[in-house]
Write a protein that holds these residues in place. Structure first.
Motif, PDB file in Angstrom:
ATOM      1  N   VAL A  42      73.352  29.639  54.396  1.00  0.00           N
ATOM      2  CA  VAL A  42      74.734  29.422  54.828  1.00  0.00           C
ATOM      3  C   VAL A  42      75.048  30.394  55.958  1.00  0.00           C
ATOM      4  N   GLN A  43      75.877  29.931  56.883  1.00  0.00           N
ATOM      5  CA  GLN A  43      76.244  30.744  58.034  1.00  0.00           C
ATOM      6  C   GLN A  43      77.759  30.935  58.061  1.00  0.00           C
ATOM      7  N   TYR A  44      78.146  32.178  58.306  1.00  0.00           N
ATOM      8  CA  TYR A  44      79.550  32.540  58.508  1.00  0.00           C
ATOM      9  C   TYR A  44      79.673  33.015  59.949  1.00  0.00           C
ATOM     10  N   PHE A  45      80.257  32.176  60.784  1.00  0.00           N
ATOM     11  CA  PHE A  45      80.291  32.447  62.212  1.00  0.00           C
ATOM     12  C   PHE A  45      81.077  33.712  62.553  1.00  0.00           C
ATOM     13  N   ALA A  46      82.298  33.850  62.032  1.00  0.00           N
ATOM     14  CA  ALA A  46      83.138  35.004  62.373  1.00  0.00           C
ATOM     15  C   ALA A  46      82.488  36.318  61.927  1.00  0.00           C
ATOM     16  N   LEU A  47      81.803  36.293  60.789  1.00  0.00           N
ATOM     17  CA  LEU A  47      81.134  37.490  60.282  1.00  0.00           C
ATOM     18  C   LEU A  47      79.760  37.697  60.918  1.00  0.00           C
ATOM     19  N   LYS A  48      79.288  36.682  61.659  1.00  0.00           N
ATOM     20  CA  LYS A  48      77.950  36.725  62.263  1.00  0.00           C
ATOM     21  C   LYS A  48      76.906  37.080  61.203  1.00  0.00           C
ATOM     22  N   LEU A  49      76.880  36.235  60.172  1.00  0.00           N
ATOM     23  CA  LEU A  49      76.110  36.505  58.972  1.00  0.00           C
ATOM     24  C   LEU A  49      75.441  35.222  58.480  1.00  0.00           C
ATOM     25  N   VAL A  50      74.152  35.337  58.122  1.00  0.00           N
ATOM     26  CA  VAL A  50      73.406  34.241  57.503  1.00  0.00           C
ATOM     27  C   VAL A  50      72.952  34.736  56.135  1.00  0.00           C
ATOM     28  N   LEU A  51      73.232  33.950  55.104  1.00  0.00           N
ATOM     29  CA  LEU A  51      72.869  34.306  53.734  1.00  0.00           C
ATOM     30  C   LEU A  51      71.897  33.269  53.205  1.00  0.00           C
ATOM     31  N   LYS A  52      70.866  33.732  52.486  1.00  0.00           N
ATOM     32  CA  LYS A  52      69.834  32.828  51.996  1.00  0.00           C
ATOM     33  C   LYS A  52      69.690  32.965  50.482  1.00  0.00           C
ATOM     34  N   SER A  53      69.830  31.824  49.811  1.00  0.00           N
ATOM     35  CA  SER A  53      69.623  31.756  48.363  1.00  0.00           C
ATOM     36  C   SER A  53      68.288  31.087  48.130  1.00  0.00           C
ATOM     37  N   GLU A  54      67.480  31.704  47.292  1.00  0.00           N
ATOM     38  CA  GLU A  54      66.097  31.274  47.125  1.00  0.00           C
ATOM     39  C   GLU A  54      65.928  30.400  45.894  1.00  0.00           C
ATOM     40  N   SER A  55      65.349  29.214  46.087  1.00  0.00           N
ATOM     41  CA  SER A  55      65.170  28.276  44.977  1.00  0.00           C
ATOM     42  C   SER A  55      64.285  28.862  43.885  1.00  0.00           C
ATOM     43  N   GLY A  56      63.311  29.687  44.250  1.00  0.00           N
ATOM     44  CA  GLY A  56      62.415  30.289  43.263  1.00  0.00           C
ATOM     45  C   GLY A  56      63.063  31.388  42.437  1.00  0.00           C
ATOM     46  N   ASN A  57      64.249  31.808  42.831  1.00  0.00           N
ATOM     47  CA  ASN A  57      64.973  32.860  42.102  1.00  0.00           C
ATOM     48  C   ASN A  57      66.312  32.333  41.590  1.00  0.00           C
ATOM     49  N   ASP A  58      66.277  31.149  40.986  1.00  0.00           N
ATOM     50  CA  ASP A  58      67.473  30.526  40.409  1.00  0.00           C
ATOM     51  C   ASP A  58      68.594  30.359  41.430  1.00  0.00           C
ATOM     52  N   ASN A  59      68.232  30.144  42.686  1.00  0.00           N
ATOM     53  CA  ASN A  59      69.202  29.930  43.768  1.00  0.00           C
ATOM     54  C   ASN A  59      70.193  31.080  43.918  1.00  0.00           C
ATOM     55  N   ARG A  60      69.716  32.275  43.641  1.00  0.00           N
ATOM     56  CA  ARG A  60      70.559  33.463  43.789  1.00  0.00           C
ATOM     57  C   ARG A  60      70.354  34.063  45.183  1.00  0.00           C
ATOM     58  N   LEU A  61      71.357  34.745  45.667  1.00  0.00           N
ATOM     59  CA  LEU A  61      71.325  35.358  46.991  1.00  0.00           C
ATOM     60  C   LEU A  61      70.204  36.392  47.051  1.00  0.00           C
ATOM     61  N   GLY A  62      69.273  36.203  47.991  1.00  0.00           N
ATOM     62  CA  GLY A  62      68.120  37.095  48.056  1.00  0.00           C
ATOM     63  C   GLY A  62      67.787  37.623  49.439  1.00  0.00           C
ATOM     64  N   TRP A  63      68.478  37.126  50.484  1.00  0.00           N
ATOM     65  CA  TRP A  63      68.142  37.558  51.846  1.00  0.00           C
ATOM     66  C   TRP A  63      69.394  37.454  52.706  1.00  0.00           C
ATOM     67  N   MET A  64      69.588  38.440  53.562  1.00  0.00           N
ATOM     68  CA  MET A  64      70.741  38.457  54.463  1.00  0.00           C
ATOM     69  C   MET A  64      70.262  38.735  55.879  1.00  0.00           C
ATOM     70  N   GLU A  65      70.896  38.071  56.808  1.00  0.00           N
ATOM     71  CA  GLU A  65      70.592  38.218  58.231  1.00  0.00           C
ATOM     72  C   GLU A  65      71.889  38.615  58.919  1.00  0.00           C
ATOM     73  N   VAL A  66      71.942  39.827  59.432  1.00  0.00           N
ATOM     74  CA  VAL A  66      73.175  40.372  59.997  1.00  0.00           C
ATOM     75  C   VAL A  66      73.058  40.445  61.522  1.00  0.00           C
ATOM     76  N   HIS A  67      73.999  39.790  62.187  1.00  0.00           N
ATOM     77  CA  HIS A  67      74.097  39.827  63.649  1.00  0.00           C
ATOM     78  C   HIS A  67      75.389  40.518  64.074  1.00  0.00           C
ATOM     79  N   ASN A  68      76.160  40.963  63.114  1.00  0.00           N
ATOM     80  CA  ASN A  68      77.484  41.531  63.357  1.00  0.00           C
ATOM     81  C   ASN A  68      77.378  42.958  63.892  1.00  0.00           C
ATOM     82  N   ARG A  69      77.781  43.143  65.143  1.00  0.00           N
ATOM     83  CA  ARG A  69      77.657  44.439  65.809  1.00  0.00           C
ATOM     84  C   ARG A  69      78.707  45.444  65.323  1.00  0.00           C
TER      85      ARG A  69
END
Length: 146
Positions: A42-69
């Motif tokens: 999922v992407q949050y444009f204003a926060l400049k943030l991408v969040l990744k939920s992993e199917s192998g981990n019960d679809n729980r949040l497991g990775w974050m990509e931060v572009h927010n300066r």
């Protein structure tokens, strides 16, 4: 200001959250899709943030990509630091040296044991990626909820 906390998440989000918990905290994302490996991004444009939920981990949040300066890491703005200074700070804090991967159009410095990656384009920090850590059995080490 968003605080990046390696191994835990962000000051307002932590690894292990469900999709519903993330949406409750941040609202609905601007964009949502499944990757080829069946993970939800999922992407949050204003926060400049991408969040990744992993199917192998019960679809729980497991990775974050931060572009927010406006984000901070270890009490400092990584976006304003010279590359060598940022790498030295993380090397001391995480207790490991990074590995360099050169992809021609960008370089990735990865702290493999800590699941932290710094991406540089044209010599500047463009993105900080980080994920939940794993134990010796490859099970995620979910942070304790506050």
């Amino acid at each position: 200001m968003i605080e990046i906390i390696p191994g835990t998440g962000l000051d307002m989000l932590h690894f292990g959250m469900t999709k519903s918990e993330v949406f409750e905290q941040l609202g609905f994302p601007n964009k949502s899709y499944l990757t080829a490996s069946d993970c939800r991004e999922v992407q949050y444009f204003a926060l400049k943030l991408v969040l990744k939920s992993e199917s192998g981990n019960d679809n729980r949040l497991g990775w974050m990509e931060v572009h927010n300066r406006d984000s901070i890491l270890l009490g400092r703005s990584p976006w304003l630091m010279p590359r060598d200074e940022l790498v030295a700070l993380l090397t001391r804090s995480l207790g490991e040296a990074p590995e360099l991967d050169d992809y021609n159009h960008f370089e990735s410095l990865t702290f493999r044991d800590s699941w932290v990656e710094l991406q540089f384009q044209l010599g500047e920090l463009s993105c900080i990626n980080f994920g939940v850590r794993y134990d010796d059995n490859d099970d995620p080490i979910w942070p304790v909820k506050a």
